[in-house]
Design a protein around this motif. Sequence first.
Motif, PDB file in Angstrom:
ATOM      1  N   PRO A   1     -11.767  -8.226  66.392  1.00  0.00           N
ATOM      2  CA  PRO A   1     -10.335  -8.065  66.117  1.00  0.00           C
ATOM      3  C   PRO A   1     -10.075  -6.862  65.213  1.00  0.00           C
ATOM      4  O   PRO A   1     -10.857  -6.580  64.307  1.00  0.00           O
ATOM      5  N   LYS A   2      -8.988  -6.178  65.498  1.00  0.00           N
ATOM      6  CA  LYS A   2      -8.547  -5.062  64.657  1.00  0.00           C
ATOM      7  C   LYS A   2      -7.062  -5.235  64.393  1.00  0.00           C
ATOM      8  O   LYS A   2      -6.316  -5.688  65.266  1.00  0.00           O
ATOM      9  N   LEU A   3      -6.666  -4.835  63.203  1.00  0.00           N
ATOM     10  CA  LEU A   3      -5.265  -4.876  62.834  1.00  0.00           C
ATOM     11  C   LEU A   3      -4.533  -3.755  63.567  1.00  0.00           C
ATOM     12  O   LEU A   3      -4.973  -2.603  63.549  1.00  0.00           O
ATOM     13  N   ILE A   4      -3.438  -4.074  64.216  1.00  0.00           N
ATOM     14  CA  ILE A   4      -2.618  -3.053  64.873  1.00  0.00           C
ATOM     15  C   ILE A   4      -1.878  -2.313  63.759  1.00  0.00           C
ATOM     16  O   ILE A   4      -1.195  -2.944  62.948  1.00  0.00           O
ATOM     17  N   PRO A   5      -2.024  -0.999  63.674  1.00  0.00           N
ATOM     18  CA  PRO A   5      -1.428  -0.240  62.568  1.00  0.00           C
ATOM     19  C   PRO A   5       0.072  -0.511  62.388  1.00  0.00           C
ATOM     20  O   PRO A   5       0.818  -0.595  63.357  1.00  0.00           O
ATOM     21  N   ASN A   6       0.468  -0.669  61.149  1.00  0.00           N
ATOM     22  CA  ASN A   6       1.870  -0.855  60.763  1.00  0.00           C
ATOM     23  C   ASN A   6       2.527  -2.086  61.376  1.00  0.00           C
ATOM     24  O   ASN A   6       3.727  -2.085  61.632  1.00  0.00           O
ATOM     25  N   THR A   7       1.725  -3.101  61.648  1.00  0.00           N
ATOM     26  CA  THR A   7       2.236  -4.372  62.183  1.00  0.00           C
ATOM     27  C   THR A   7       1.515  -5.512  61.479  1.00  0.00           C
ATOM     28  O   THR A   7       0.454  -5.300  60.876  1.00  0.00           O
ATOM     29  N   PRO A   8       2.028  -6.724  61.599  1.00  0.00           N
ATOM     30  CA  PRO A   8       1.312  -7.879  61.065  1.00  0.00           C
ATOM     31  C   PRO A   8       0.357  -8.500  62.093  1.00  0.00           C
ATOM     32  O   PRO A   8      -0.166  -9.587  61.869  1.00  0.00           O
ATOM     33  N   TYR A   9       0.110  -7.824  63.205  1.00  0.00           N
ATOM     34  CA  TYR A   9      -0.667  -8.392  64.300  1.00  0.00           C
ATOM     35  C   TYR A   9      -2.078  -7.831  64.394  1.00  0.00           C
ATOM     36  O   TYR A   9      -2.317  -6.658  64.110  1.00  0.00           O
ATOM     37  N   TRP A  10      -2.955  -8.702  64.847  1.00  0.00           N
ATOM     38  CA  TRP A  10      -4.334  -8.352  65.155  1.00  0.00           C
ATOM     39  C   TRP A  10      -4.521  -8.446  66.666  1.00  0.00           C
ATOM     40  O   TRP A  10      -3.842  -9.224  67.327  1.00  0.00           O
ATOM     41  N   VAL A  11      -5.452  -7.656  67.202  1.00  0.00           N
ATOM     42  CA  VAL A  11      -5.713  -7.668  68.635  1.00  0.00           C
ATOM     43  C   VAL A  11      -7.221  -7.664  68.881  1.00  0.00           C
ATOM     44  O   VAL A  11      -7.987  -7.087  68.099  1.00  0.00           O
ATOM     45  N   VAL A  12      -7.633  -8.325  69.945  1.00  0.00           N
ATOM     46  CA  VAL A  12      -9.028  -8.320  70.379  1.00  0.00           C
ATOM     47  C   VAL A  12      -9.310  -6.936  70.965  1.00  0.00           C
ATOM     48  O   VAL A  12      -8.576  -6.458  71.819  1.00  0.00           O
ATOM     49  N   THR A  13     -10.381  -6.293  70.497  1.00  0.00           N
ATOM     50  CA  THR A  13     -10.688  -4.949  71.009  1.00  0.00           C
ATOM     51  C   THR A  13     -11.983  -4.900  71.806  1.00  0.00           C
ATOM     52  O   THR A  13     -12.286  -3.883  72.408  1.00  0.00           O
ATOM     53  N   ASN A  14     -12.745  -5.977  71.813  1.00  0.00           N
ATOM     54  CA  ASN A  14     -13.999  -5.985  72.555  1.00  0.00           C
ATOM     55  C   ASN A  14     -13.760  -6.483  73.978  1.00  0.00           C
ATOM     56  O   ASN A  14     -14.247  -7.520  74.388  1.00  0.00           O
ATOM     57  N   SER A  15     -12.969  -5.713  74.705  1.00  0.00           N
ATOM     58  CA  SER A  15     -12.702  -6.042  76.103  1.00  0.00           C
ATOM     59  C   SER A  15     -12.769  -4.753  76.911  1.00  0.00           C
ATOM     60  O   SER A  15     -12.650  -3.658  76.364  1.00  0.00           O
ATOM     61  N   ASN A  16     -12.950  -4.901  78.203  1.00  0.00           N
ATOM     62  CA  ASN A  16     -13.067  -3.717  79.046  1.00  0.00           C
ATOM     63  C   ASN A  16     -11.704  -3.040  79.233  1.00  0.00           C
ATOM     64  O   ASN A  16     -10.664  -3.577  78.849  1.00  0.00           O
ATOM     65  N   THR A  17     -11.719  -1.874  79.816  1.00  0.00           N
ATOM     66  CA  THR A  17     -10.493  -1.093  80.009  1.00  0.00           C
ATOM     67  C   THR A  17      -9.475  -1.850  80.844  1.00  0.00           C
ATOM     68  O   THR A  17      -8.286  -1.849  80.524  1.00  0.00           O
ATOM     69  N   ALA A  18      -9.920  -2.517  81.879  1.00  0.00           N
ATOM     70  CA  ALA A  18      -8.993  -3.274  82.731  1.00  0.00           C
ATOM     71  C   ALA A  18      -8.262  -4.346  81.926  1.00  0.00           C
ATOM     72  O   ALA A  18      -7.057  -4.561  82.104  1.00  0.00           O
ATOM     73  N   ARG A  19      -8.970  -5.024  81.022  1.00  0.00           N
ATOM     74  CA  ARG A  19      -8.337  -6.069  80.208  1.00  0.00           C
ATOM     75  C   ARG A  19      -7.354  -5.447  79.209  1.00  0.00           C
ATOM     76  O   ARG A  19      -6.284  -5.985  78.969  1.00  0.00           O
ATOM     77  N   LYS A  20      -7.708  -4.298  78.652  1.00  0.00           N
ATOM     78  CA  LYS A  20      -6.791  -3.608  77.730  1.00  0.00           C
ATOM     79  C   LYS A  20      -5.506  -3.209  78.467  1.00  0.00           C
ATOM     80  O   LYS A  20      -4.402  -3.371  77.954  1.00  0.00           O
ATOM     81  N   ILE A  21      -5.650  -2.711  79.689  1.00  0.00           N
ATOM     82  CA  ILE A  21      -4.481  -2.350  80.492  1.00  0.00           C
ATOM     83  C   ILE A  21      -3.661  -3.598  80.796  1.00  0.00           C
ATOM     84  O   ILE A  21      -2.429  -3.573  80.714  1.00  0.00           O
ATOM     85  N   PHE A  22      -4.328  -4.698  81.120  1.00  0.00           N
ATOM     86  CA  PHE A  22      -3.635  -5.961  81.368  1.00  0.00           C
ATOM     87  C   PHE A  22      -2.812  -6.376  80.145  1.00  0.00           C
ATOM     88  O   PHE A  22      -1.658  -6.790  80.267  1.00  0.00           O
TER      89      PHE A  22
END
Length: 166
Positions: free
Chosen positions: A119-140
């Motif tokens: 997980p990484k904090l999305i800059p300037n937001t209170p949200y975190w996002v999963v980043t260990n996913s493939n490009t297709a999942r990120k696009i999804f």
Amino acid sequence: MKTIEIDDDLYQYIARQTCHIGEDASSILRRLLAIESYQVTAATPTQFGDFSALVALVKSDEFVNQKKLVNRFLSILAVLYTCNHSLFSVAAASLHGSKRRYLADDEQTLLRSGNNTKPKLIPNTPYWVVTNSNTARKIFIIESLMNTMEVPDYIIGLVKTQFVAK
């Protein structure tokens, strides 16, 4: 409508940029050049937000020259949040897989939802996002958020094209 002659290699490039069956060359070129987006967002923002910041981001030199896909991913998410905080929150809450959460308002929730989520904090937001996913999942993830936020289709196409362009 006017007819123009173009080289075969340019025609093939335009044809490869098709997002859906039946998309015509004018629509593809408008999306790639973001011509329509500047006219629409400047004159009539959607009822849910002005997405010109999103268009500006994906067309910026900093974004285009960014080598790491995860940084592009985080940048897009940060700008989507600034476009409409409340719709982003609704979209984030509704976006999940059968066993995994993709976005959350704390790191621990994402860590509990799977192994190696990074997980990484999305800059300037209170949200975190999963980043260990493939490009297709990120696009999804990006496309799902944009659809829920009712981002116009031509901007979604532009973002998807620029997200993976090197």
